[in-house]
Design a protein around this motif. Structure first.
Motif, PDB file in Angstrom:
ATOM      1  N   GLU A   1       0.809  -1.214   0.000  1.00  0.00           N
ATOM      2  CA  GLU A   1       0.000   0.000   0.000  1.00  0.00           C
ATOM      3  C   GLU A   1       0.847   1.272   0.000  1.00  0.00           C
ATOM      4  O   GLU A   1       0.526   2.247  -0.679  1.00  0.00           O
ATOM      5  N   GLU A   2       1.962   1.276   0.743  1.00  0.00           N
ATOM      6  CA  GLU A   2       2.799   2.484   0.820  1.00  0.00           C
ATOM      7  C   GLU A   2       3.438   2.832  -0.529  1.00  0.00           C
ATOM      8  O   GLU A   2       3.755   3.987  -0.788  1.00  0.00           O
ATOM      9  N   ILE A   3       3.626   1.847  -1.392  1.00  0.00           N
ATOM     10  CA  ILE A   3       4.128   2.116  -2.747  1.00  0.00           C
ATOM     11  C   ILE A   3       2.969   2.562  -3.641  1.00  0.00           C
ATOM     12  O   ILE A   3       3.085   3.525  -4.397  1.00  0.00           O
ATOM     13  N   LEU A   4       1.836   1.881  -3.549  1.00  0.00           N
ATOM     14  CA  LEU A   4       0.675   2.213  -4.390  1.00  0.00           C
ATOM     15  C   LEU A   4       0.196   3.639  -4.167  1.00  0.00           C
ATOM     16  O   LEU A   4      -0.203   4.318  -5.111  1.00  0.00           O
ATOM     17  N   VAL A   5       0.224   4.094  -2.936  1.00  0.00           N
ATOM     18  CA  VAL A   5      -0.279   5.425  -2.608  1.00  0.00           C
ATOM     19  C   VAL A   5       0.509   6.521  -3.344  1.00  0.00           C
ATOM     20  O   VAL A   5      -0.030   7.569  -3.682  1.00  0.00           O
ATOM     21  N   GLU A   6       1.777   6.247  -3.647  1.00  0.00           N
ATOM     22  CA  GLU A   6       2.618   7.195  -4.382  1.00  0.00           C
ATOM     23  C   GLU A   6       2.387   7.135  -5.891  1.00  0.00           C
ATOM     24  O   GLU A   6       2.902   7.977  -6.623  1.00  0.00           O
ATOM     25  N   HIS A   7       1.662   6.130  -6.353  1.00  0.00           N
ATOM     26  CA  HIS A   7       1.493   5.917  -7.796  1.00  0.00           C
ATOM     27  C   HIS A   7       0.029   5.705  -8.170  1.00  0.00           C
ATOM     28  O   HIS A   7      -0.273   4.950  -9.098  1.00  0.00           O
ATOM     29  N   GLN A   8      -0.883   6.377  -7.485  1.00  0.00           N
ATOM     30  CA  GLN A   8      -2.311   6.177  -7.744  1.00  0.00           C
ATOM     31  C   GLN A   8      -2.698   6.474  -9.185  1.00  0.00           C
ATOM     32  O   GLN A   8      -3.515   5.765  -9.772  1.00  0.00           O
ATOM     33  N   GLU A   9      -2.092   7.502  -9.761  1.00  0.00           N
ATOM     34  CA  GLU A   9      -2.473   7.891 -11.124  1.00  0.00           C
ATOM     35  C   GLU A   9      -2.008   6.879 -12.172  1.00  0.00           C
ATOM     36  O   GLU A   9      -2.531   6.854 -13.285  1.00  0.00           O
ATOM     37  N   THR A  10      -1.041   6.034 -11.850  1.00  0.00           N
ATOM     38  CA  THR A  10      -0.577   5.019 -12.801  1.00  0.00           C
ATOM     39  C   THR A  10      -0.865   3.604 -12.312  1.00  0.00           C
ATOM     40  O   THR A  10      -0.288   2.644 -12.815  1.00  0.00           O
ATOM     41  N   ALA A  11      -1.770   3.469 -11.346  1.00  0.00           N
ATOM     42  CA  ALA A  11      -2.180   2.139 -10.872  1.00  0.00           C
ATOM     43  C   ALA A  11      -3.225   1.588 -11.840  1.00  0.00           C
ATOM     44  O   ALA A  11      -4.218   2.248 -12.145  1.00  0.00           O
ATOM     45  N   ILE A  12      -2.979   0.383 -12.352  1.00  0.00           N
ATOM     46  CA  ILE A  12      -3.853  -0.223 -13.349  1.00  0.00           C
ATOM     47  C   ILE A  12      -4.367  -1.570 -12.835  1.00  0.00           C
ATOM     48  O   ILE A  12      -3.760  -2.191 -11.977  1.00  0.00           O
ATOM     49  N   ARG A  13      -5.500  -1.982 -13.391  1.00  0.00           N
ATOM     50  CA  ARG A  13      -6.068  -3.271 -13.006  1.00  0.00           C
ATOM     51  C   ARG A  13      -6.610  -3.991 -14.230  1.00  0.00           C
ATOM     52  O   ARG A  13      -6.910  -3.370 -15.257  1.00  0.00           O
ATOM     53  N   ILE A  14      -6.740  -5.301 -14.077  1.00  0.00           N
ATOM     54  CA  ILE A  14      -7.362  -6.151 -15.086  1.00  0.00           C
ATOM     55  C   ILE A  14      -8.771  -6.458 -14.568  1.00  0.00           C
ATOM     56  O   ILE A  14      -8.911  -6.979 -13.460  1.00  0.00           O
ATOM     57  N   PRO A  15      -9.818  -6.138 -15.330  1.00  0.00           N
ATOM     58  CA  PRO A  15     -11.174  -6.416 -14.859  1.00  0.00           C
ATOM     59  C   PRO A  15     -11.393  -7.925 -14.650  1.00  0.00           C
ATOM     60  O   PRO A  15     -10.894  -8.740 -15.426  1.00  0.00           O
ATOM     61  N   MET A  16     -12.127  -8.246 -13.591  1.00  0.00           N
ATOM     62  CA  MET A  16     -12.435  -9.646 -13.277  1.00  0.00           C
ATOM     63  C   MET A  16     -13.878  -9.749 -12.785  1.00  0.00           C
ATOM     64  O   MET A  16     -14.445  -8.763 -12.325  1.00  0.00           O
ATOM     65  N   MET A  17     -14.410 -10.930 -12.811  1.00  0.00           N
ATOM     66  CA  MET A  17     -15.775 -11.187 -12.356  1.00  0.00           C
ATOM     67  C   MET A  17     -15.834 -11.349 -10.842  1.00  0.00           C
ATOM     68  O   MET A  17     -14.920 -11.907 -10.238  1.00  0.00           O
ATOM     69  N   GLY A  18     -16.896 -10.871 -10.258  1.00  0.00           N
ATOM     70  CA  GLY A  18     -17.283 -11.157  -8.886  1.00  0.00           C
ATOM     71  C   GLY A  18     -16.211 -11.129  -7.828  1.00  0.00           C
ATOM     72  O   GLY A  18     -15.483 -10.163  -7.691  1.00  0.00           O
ATOM     73  N   GLU A  19     -16.133 -12.215  -7.104  1.00  0.00           N
ATOM     74  CA  GLU A  19     -15.251 -12.308  -5.934  1.00  0.00           C
ATOM     75  C   GLU A  19     -13.864 -12.849  -6.255  1.00  0.00           C
ATOM     76  O   GLU A  19     -13.144 -13.245  -5.349  1.00  0.00           O
ATOM     77  N   THR A  20     -13.496 -12.925  -7.513  1.00  0.00           N
ATOM     78  CA  THR A  20     -12.165 -13.414  -7.869  1.00  0.00           C
ATOM     79  C   THR A  20     -11.121 -12.503  -7.235  1.00  0.00           C
ATOM     80  O   THR A  20     -11.150 -11.289  -7.420  1.00  0.00           O
ATOM     81  N   ARG A  21     -10.211 -13.089  -6.466  1.00  0.00           N
ATOM     82  CA  ARG A  21      -9.207 -12.303  -5.752  1.00  0.00           C
ATOM     83  C   ARG A  21      -8.160 -11.740  -6.714  1.00  0.00           C
ATOM     84  O   ARG A  21      -7.815 -10.572  -6.669  1.00  0.00           O
ATOM     85  N   SER A  22      -7.631 -12.600  -7.579  1.00  0.00           N
ATOM     86  CA  SER A  22      -6.620 -12.154  -8.537  1.00  0.00           C
ATOM     87  C   SER A  22      -6.386 -13.240  -9.573  1.00  0.00           C
ATOM     88  O   SER A  22      -6.791 -14.384  -9.395  1.00  0.00           O
TER      89      SER A  22
END
Length: 166
Positions: free
Chosen positions: A110-131
């Motif tokens: 989280e401490e790294i992500l907070v510095e890079h919120q504007e370039t944080a990307i995700r892959i869309p997934m269905m429902g409760e899939t964790r990753s």
């Protein structure tokens, strides 16, 4: 020559890293490994997954995240995370960008992500899939980045040229 850079932050599973290494060789991408690693680089599972491609891999290791930042000043880093506000296919990947993936069990801290919120990307997934599996996630995002950059320096027809369809 520009290359997409794949960064693995503290990877834990050697077969994932081996598969990612093989994908990097096949795409002309660089692999960056940030320690601590959950395995040794000479481990059989790593070599087996990467097969005979490992010797051709453009790979750099770093002692920690700070070492990575110090040795890659000014790098445009996209952070792949299930918490990312941006869908990976909606951002523009520059030819020399860095795409970082976290360790299999916890992702990017989280401490790294907070510095890079504007370039944080995700892959869309269905429902409760964790990753998704780490190697699969790298392939999905890397090929989108390569597509956006016209698959530079890659064979578009290579293996099909001499193939006869029956």
């Amino acid at each position: 020559m520009s290359k997409i850079n794949i960064v693995l932050l503290e990877p834990e599973i050697p077969s994932n890293t081996g598969n990612i290494g093989r994908t990097c060789v096949a795409t002309g991408s660089r692999l960056h490994l940030i320690e601590p690693l959950g395995f040794r680089l000479n481990e059989k599972a790593l070599k087996r997954a990467g097969m005979d491609y490992w010797n051709d891999l453009d790979v750099t290791t770093y002692i920690n995240y700070e070492d990575f930042l110090a040795r890659n000043p000014g790098a445009k880093i996209y952070m792949a995370t299930t918490k990312g506000p941006n869908v990976y296919s909606d951002v523009h990947f520059e030819p020399d960008c860095y795409i970082m993936f976290g360790k299999e069990s916890a992702g990017i801290p989280e401490e790294i992500l907070v510095e890079h919120q504007e370039t944080a990307i995700r892959i869309p997934m269905m429902g409760e899939t964790r990753s998704l599996n780490l190697a699969n996630s790298v392939s999905i995002v890397l090929y989108e980045a390569l597509r956006q950059n016209g698959f530079a320096q890659m064979q578009m027809e290579g293996h099909l040229r001499n193939y006869e369809w029956k």
